[in-house]
Write an enzyme that holds these catalytic residues in place. Structure first.
Site, PDB file in Angstrom:
ATOM      1  N   LYS A  13       0.800  -1.452  -0.135  1.00 24.74           N
ATOM      2  CA  LYS A  13       0.026  -0.001   0.064  1.00 24.74           C
ATOM      3  C   LYS A  13       0.859   1.251  -0.186  1.00 24.74           C
ATOM      4  O   LYS A  13       0.767   2.231  -0.744  1.00 24.74           O
ATOM      5  CB  LYS A  13      -1.007   0.085   1.144  1.00 24.74           C
ATOM      6  CG  LYS A  13      -1.800  -1.105   1.297  1.00 24.74           C
ATOM      7  CD  LYS A  13      -2.733  -1.036   2.525  1.00 24.74           C
ATOM      8  CE  LYS A  13      -1.996  -1.097   3.804  1.00 24.74           C
ATOM      9  NZ  LYS A  13      -1.456  -2.304   4.218  1.00 24.74           N
ATOM     10  N   ARG A  88     -10.352   0.401   8.013  1.00 32.27           N
ATOM     11  CA  ARG A  88      -9.877  -1.049   8.550  1.00 32.27           C
ATOM     12  C   ARG A  88     -10.882  -1.784   9.176  1.00 32.27           C
ATOM     13  O   ARG A  88     -10.546  -2.915   9.658  1.00 32.27           O
ATOM     14  CB  ARG A  88      -8.538  -0.867   9.481  1.00 32.27           C
ATOM     15  CG  ARG A  88      -7.321  -1.061   8.556  1.00 32.27           C
ATOM     16  CD  ARG A  88      -6.344  -0.608   9.791  1.00 32.27           C
ATOM     17  NE  ARG A  88      -5.023  -1.240   9.654  1.00 32.27           N
ATOM     18  CZ  ARG A  88      -3.919  -0.852   9.106  1.00 32.27           C
ATOM     19  NH1 ARG A  88      -3.947   0.418   8.609  1.00 32.27           N
ATOM     20  NH2 ARG A  88      -2.861  -1.621   9.161  1.00 32.27           N
ATOM     21  N   ARG A 127      11.964  -4.829   5.444  1.00 31.82           N
ATOM     22  CA  ARG A 127      11.654  -3.526   5.268  1.00 31.82           C
ATOM     23  C   ARG A 127      12.365  -2.248   5.904  1.00 31.82           C
ATOM     24  O   ARG A 127      12.560  -2.485   7.156  1.00 31.82           O
ATOM     25  CB  ARG A 127      10.162  -2.934   5.467  1.00 31.82           C
ATOM     26  CG  ARG A 127       9.649  -1.537   5.124  1.00 31.82           C
ATOM     27  CD  ARG A 127       8.460  -1.490   5.199  1.00 31.82           C
ATOM     28  NE  ARG A 127       7.506  -1.895   6.468  1.00 31.82           N
ATOM     29  CZ  ARG A 127       6.246  -1.986   6.444  1.00 31.82           C
ATOM     30  NH1 ARG A 127       5.524  -1.399   5.620  1.00 31.82           N
ATOM     31  NH2 ARG A 127       5.746  -2.542   7.608  1.00 31.82           N
ATOM     32  N   ARG A 160      13.824   1.238  10.969  1.00 36.79           N
ATOM     33  CA  ARG A 160      12.855   0.195  10.578  1.00 36.79           C
ATOM     34  C   ARG A 160      11.724   0.415  12.013  1.00 36.79           C
ATOM     35  O   ARG A 160      12.042   0.845  13.045  1.00 36.79           O
ATOM     36  CB  ARG A 160      13.530  -1.230  11.067  1.00 36.79           C
ATOM     37  CG  ARG A 160      14.716  -1.348  10.064  1.00 36.79           C
ATOM     38  CD  ARG A 160      15.349  -2.797  10.300  1.00 36.79           C
ATOM     39  NE  ARG A 160      16.498  -2.739   9.238  1.00 36.79           N
ATOM     40  CZ  ARG A 160      16.378  -3.589   8.220  1.00 36.79           C
ATOM     41  NH1 ARG A 160      15.355  -4.256   7.844  1.00 36.79           N
ATOM     42  NH2 ARG A 160      17.444  -3.361   7.086  1.00 36.79           N
ATOM     43  N   ARG A 172      -0.997  -8.707  13.284  1.00 35.52           N
ATOM     44  CA  ARG A 172      -1.412  -7.617  12.293  1.00 35.52           C
ATOM     45  C   ARG A 172      -2.044  -8.504  11.110  1.00 35.52           C
ATOM     46  O   ARG A 172      -3.183  -7.997  10.660  1.00 35.52           O
ATOM     47  CB  ARG A 172      -0.325  -7.054  11.539  1.00 35.52           C
ATOM     48  CG  ARG A 172       0.301  -5.919  12.687  1.00 35.52           C
ATOM     49  CD  ARG A 172       1.815  -5.368  12.336  1.00 35.52           C
ATOM     50  NE  ARG A 172       1.868  -4.848  11.111  1.00 35.52           N
ATOM     51  CZ  ARG A 172       3.053  -4.414  10.687  1.00 35.52           C
ATOM     52  NH1 ARG A 172       4.139  -4.904  11.196  1.00 35.52           N
ATOM     53  NH2 ARG A 172       3.100  -3.983   9.253  1.00 35.52           N
TER      54      ARG A 172
HETATM   55  P1  AP5 Z   1       4.805  -1.608   1.764  1.00 34.46           P
HETATM   56  O1  AP5 Z   1       4.551  -0.660   0.501  1.00 34.46           O
HETATM   57  O2  AP5 Z   1       5.559  -0.848   3.011  1.00 34.46           O
HETATM   58  O3  AP5 Z   1       3.428  -2.356   2.600  1.00 34.46           O
HETATM   59  P2  AP5 Z   1       2.230  -1.851   3.186  1.00 34.46           P
HETATM   60  O4  AP5 Z   1       1.045  -2.280   2.596  1.00 34.46           O
HETATM   61  O5  AP5 Z   1       2.140  -0.217   3.486  1.00 34.46           O
HETATM   62  O6  AP5 Z   1       2.400  -2.466   4.705  1.00 34.46           O
HETATM   63  P3  AP5 Z   1       2.167  -1.903   6.190  1.00 34.46           P
HETATM   64  O7  AP5 Z   1       3.149  -2.975   7.014  1.00 34.46           O
HETATM   65  O8  AP5 Z   1       2.795  -0.667   6.150  1.00 34.46           O
HETATM   66  O9  AP5 Z   1       0.708  -2.092   6.424  1.00 34.46           O
HETATM   67  P4  AP5 Z   1       0.072  -2.047   7.856  1.00 34.46           P
HETATM   68  O10 AP5 Z   1      -1.136  -1.966   7.426  1.00 34.46           O
HETATM   69  O11 AP5 Z   1       0.656  -3.335   8.521  1.00 34.46           O
HETATM   70  O12 AP5 Z   1       0.682  -0.805   8.629  1.00 34.46           O
HETATM   71  P5  AP5 Z   1       0.131   0.483   8.860  1.00 34.46           P
HETATM   72  O13 AP5 Z   1       1.276   1.404   8.801  1.00 34.46           O
HETATM   73  O14 AP5 Z   1      -0.796   0.821   7.999  1.00 34.46           O
HETATM   74  O15 AP5 Z   1       5.655  -2.610   1.361  1.00 34.46           O
HETATM   75  C1  AP5 Z   1       6.254  -3.935   2.464  1.00 34.46           C
HETATM   76  C2  AP5 Z   1       7.678  -4.003   1.884  1.00 34.46           C
HETATM   77  O16 AP5 Z   1       7.636  -4.959   0.697  1.00 34.46           O
HETATM   78  C3  AP5 Z   1       8.542  -3.073   1.621  1.00 34.46           C
HETATM   79  O17 AP5 Z   1       9.840  -2.983   2.044  1.00 34.46           O
HETATM   80  C4  AP5 Z   1       8.610  -2.702  -0.112  1.00 34.46           C
HETATM   81  O18 AP5 Z   1       9.654  -2.257  -0.568  1.00 34.46           O
HETATM   82  C5  AP5 Z   1       8.129  -4.417  -0.273  1.00 34.46           C
HETATM   83  N1  AP5 Z   1       7.349  -4.441  -1.569  1.00 34.46           N
HETATM   84  C6  AP5 Z   1       6.210  -3.686  -1.732  1.00 34.46           C
HETATM   85  N2  AP5 Z   1       5.747  -4.070  -3.002  1.00 34.46           N
HETATM   86  C7  AP5 Z   1       6.317  -5.138  -3.214  1.00 34.46           C
HETATM   87  C8  AP5 Z   1       6.467  -5.965  -4.307  1.00 34.46           C
HETATM   88  N3  AP5 Z   1       5.483  -6.046  -5.494  1.00 34.46           N
HETATM   89  N4  AP5 Z   1       7.341  -6.975  -4.469  1.00 34.46           N
HETATM   90  C9  AP5 Z   1       8.137  -7.310  -3.575  1.00 34.46           C
HETATM   91  N5  AP5 Z   1       8.490  -6.248  -2.707  1.00 34.46           N
HETATM   92  C10 AP5 Z   1       7.526  -5.352  -2.425  1.00 34.46           C
HETATM   93  O19 AP5 Z   1      -0.365   0.525  10.319  1.00 34.46           O
HETATM   94  C11 AP5 Z   1       0.750   0.132  11.396  1.00 34.46           C
HETATM   95  C12 AP5 Z   1      -0.239  -0.141  12.560  1.00 34.46           C
HETATM   96  O20 AP5 Z   1      -0.852   1.137  12.947  1.00 34.46           O
HETATM   97  C13 AP5 Z   1      -1.568  -0.878  12.550  1.00 34.46           C
HETATM   98  O21 AP5 Z   1      -0.848  -2.299  12.960  1.00 34.46           O
HETATM   99  C14 AP5 Z   1      -2.585  -0.518  13.715  1.00 34.46           C
HETATM  100  O22 AP5 Z   1      -2.045  -0.828  15.011  1.00 34.46           O
HETATM  101  C15 AP5 Z   1      -2.185   1.046  13.323  1.00 34.46           C
HETATM  102  N6  AP5 Z   1      -3.169   1.430  12.474  1.00 34.46           N
HETATM  103  C16 AP5 Z   1      -3.035   2.185  11.177  1.00 34.46           C
HETATM  104  N7  AP5 Z   1      -4.038   2.471  10.515  1.00 34.46           N
HETATM  105  C17 AP5 Z   1      -5.243   2.041  11.290  1.00 34.46           C
HETATM  106  C18 AP5 Z   1      -6.486   2.146  11.237  1.00 34.46           C
HETATM  107  N8  AP5 Z   1      -7.170   2.468  10.006  1.00 34.46           N
HETATM  108  N9  AP5 Z   1      -7.430   1.626  12.092  1.00 34.46           N
HETATM  109  C19 AP5 Z   1      -6.736   1.140  13.504  1.00 34.46           C
HETATM  110  N10 AP5 Z   1      -5.425   1.020  13.494  1.00 34.46           N
HETATM  111  C20 AP5 Z   1      -4.613   1.500  12.640  1.00 34.46           C
HETATM  112 MG    MG Z   2       2.318   1.227   4.879  1.00 40.86          MG
END
Ligand code: AP5
Ligand code: MG
Length: 215
Positions: A13, A88, A127, A160, A172
Site C-alpha cells: 500500500k 480497516r 523493510r 525500521r 497484524r
Molecule cells: P509496503 O508498501 O511498506 O507495505 P504496506 O502495505 O504499506 O504495509 P504496512 O506494513 O505499512 O501495512 P500495515 O497495514 O500493517 O501498517 P500501517 O502502517 O498501515 O511494502 C512492504 C515491503 O515490501 C517494503 O519493504 C517494500 O519495499 C516491499 N514491497 C512492496 N511491494 C512489493 C512487491 N510488489 N514485490 C516485492 N516487494 C515489495 O499500520 C500500522 C499500525 O497502525 C497497525 O498495526 C495499527 O496498530 C495502526 N493503524 C493504522 N491504521 C489504522 C486504522 N485505520 N485503524 C486502526 N489502527 C490502525
Molecule cells: Mg504502509
C-alpha cells in the site's frame, strides 16, 4: 479522485501510494504514518496508540477517523486522496462515507492488493525507510542505488519499524483477516473494487493500478 488502497500488512500500500503521489500529485493519507508521527512527538493520541501498535492490534475507530477528518480539512477540494490503511473496520468504512459526504467528495475506486500471506513476513521484516524523507526500501526487493544512501534525498540514516517483527506481523495479519477483509463486500456491492495482483513486480503492480485509474 479519491481511492482506497486495501490489503494486508506488507501488501505494498505504502509503496504504491508513494508512486501515485509522485506521478499524479495525489495526497497519501496513511493512518499508520500519522499514528507513528503522533507516537514520535508524544501527543495524547500517540500515547494512547503506542502500545496498541507495538502489539499489532488496531487503534480505536474514533482516533483514526478523527485524524482522517482533520487531514481532509487541510486539503483543497481538487486534491485527489489515497487512503492507505484506512478504513480497516466496518465502523471506519461508515465514518469514511460520512467524512467524504460532508466534504462533497466521492469515493472512486477501491484497489485490493491481493497477496500470498506467506510472502508477507519476508517483505515486512526486510523493510526499512529513509529516516529523513520516509522513502521506502527493502533488504532484498528494493535497495538504494548506492548502498547506504537514500535515492530520493541523499540521507544516510535509515530506520525500521518496531512492529516489523515476525510475532507482531502474525497479529497484524490476523487483525486484517478478522476485521478488515470483511469490509470488502461493502464496496463490492457498489462496484468499486478492483483486485490487483500484489505479488507481481512493483512496477507491474503500478501499471495494473494505472490501468484502473486511467489517464
Ligand atoms: P509496503 O508498501 O511498506 O507495505 P504496506 O502495505 O504499506 O504495509 P504496512 O506494513 O505499512 O501495512 P500495515 O497495514 O500493517 O501498517 P500501517 O502502517 O498501515 O511494502 C512492504 C515491503 O515490501 C517494503 O519493504 C517494500 O519495499 C516491499 N514491497 C512492496 N511491494 C512489493 C512487491 N510488489 N514485490 C516485492 N516487494 C515489495 O499500520 C500500522 C499500525 O497502525 C497497525 O498495526 C495499527 O496498530 C495502526 N493503524 C493504522 N491504521 C489504522 C486504522 N485505520 N485503524 C486502526 N489502527 C490502525
Ligand atoms: Mg504502509
Amino acid at each position: 479522485m479519491n481511492i482506497i488502497l486495501l490489503g494486508p500488512p506488507g501488501a505494498g500500500k505504502g509503496t504504491q501510494a508513494e508512486r501515485l503521489v509522485a506521478e499524479r500529485g495525489m495526497v497519501q493519507l496513511s493512518t499508520g504514518d500519522m499514528l507513528r508521527a503522533a507516537v514520535a512527538s508524544g501527543t495524547p493520541t500517540g500515547l494512547k496508540a503506542k502500545a496498541v501498535m507495538e502489539a499489532g492490534e488496531l487503534v480505536s475507530d474514533e482516533i483514526v477517523s478523527g485524524i482522517i477528518g482533520e487531514k481532509l480539512d487541510t486539503l483543497s477540494a481538487e486534491t485527489g486522496v489515497i487512503f492507505d490503511g484506512y478504513p480497516r473496520t466496518a465502523a471506519q468504512a461508515e465514518s469514511l462515507d460520512a467524512l467524504l459526504a460532508a466534504r462533497r467528495r466521492r469515493l472512486d475506486h477501491v484497489i485490493e492488493l491481493a497477496v500470498d500471506e506467506d510472502a508477507l513476513v519476508a517483505r515486512i521484516t526486510g523493510r526499512f525507510t529513509c529516516a529523513t524523507c520516509g522513502a521506502g526500501y527493502h533488504d532484498t526487493f528494493k535497495q538504494p542505488k548506492e548502498a547506504g544512501v537514500c535515492d530520493a534525498c541523499g540521507s544516510t540514516t535509515f530506520k525500521r519499524r518496531p512492529d516489523d517483527n515476525e510475532a507482531t506481523v502474525r497479529t497484524r495479519l490476523a487483525e486484517y483477516r478478522n476485521k478488515t477483509a470483511p469490509i470488502l463486500p461493502i464496496y463490492e456491492v457498489r462496484g468499486l473494487v478492483h483486485r490487483v495482483d500484489g505479488m507481481a513486480d512493483m512496477a507491474d503492480v503500478t501499471k495494473a493500478i494505472a490501468a484502473v485509474l486511467g489517464e
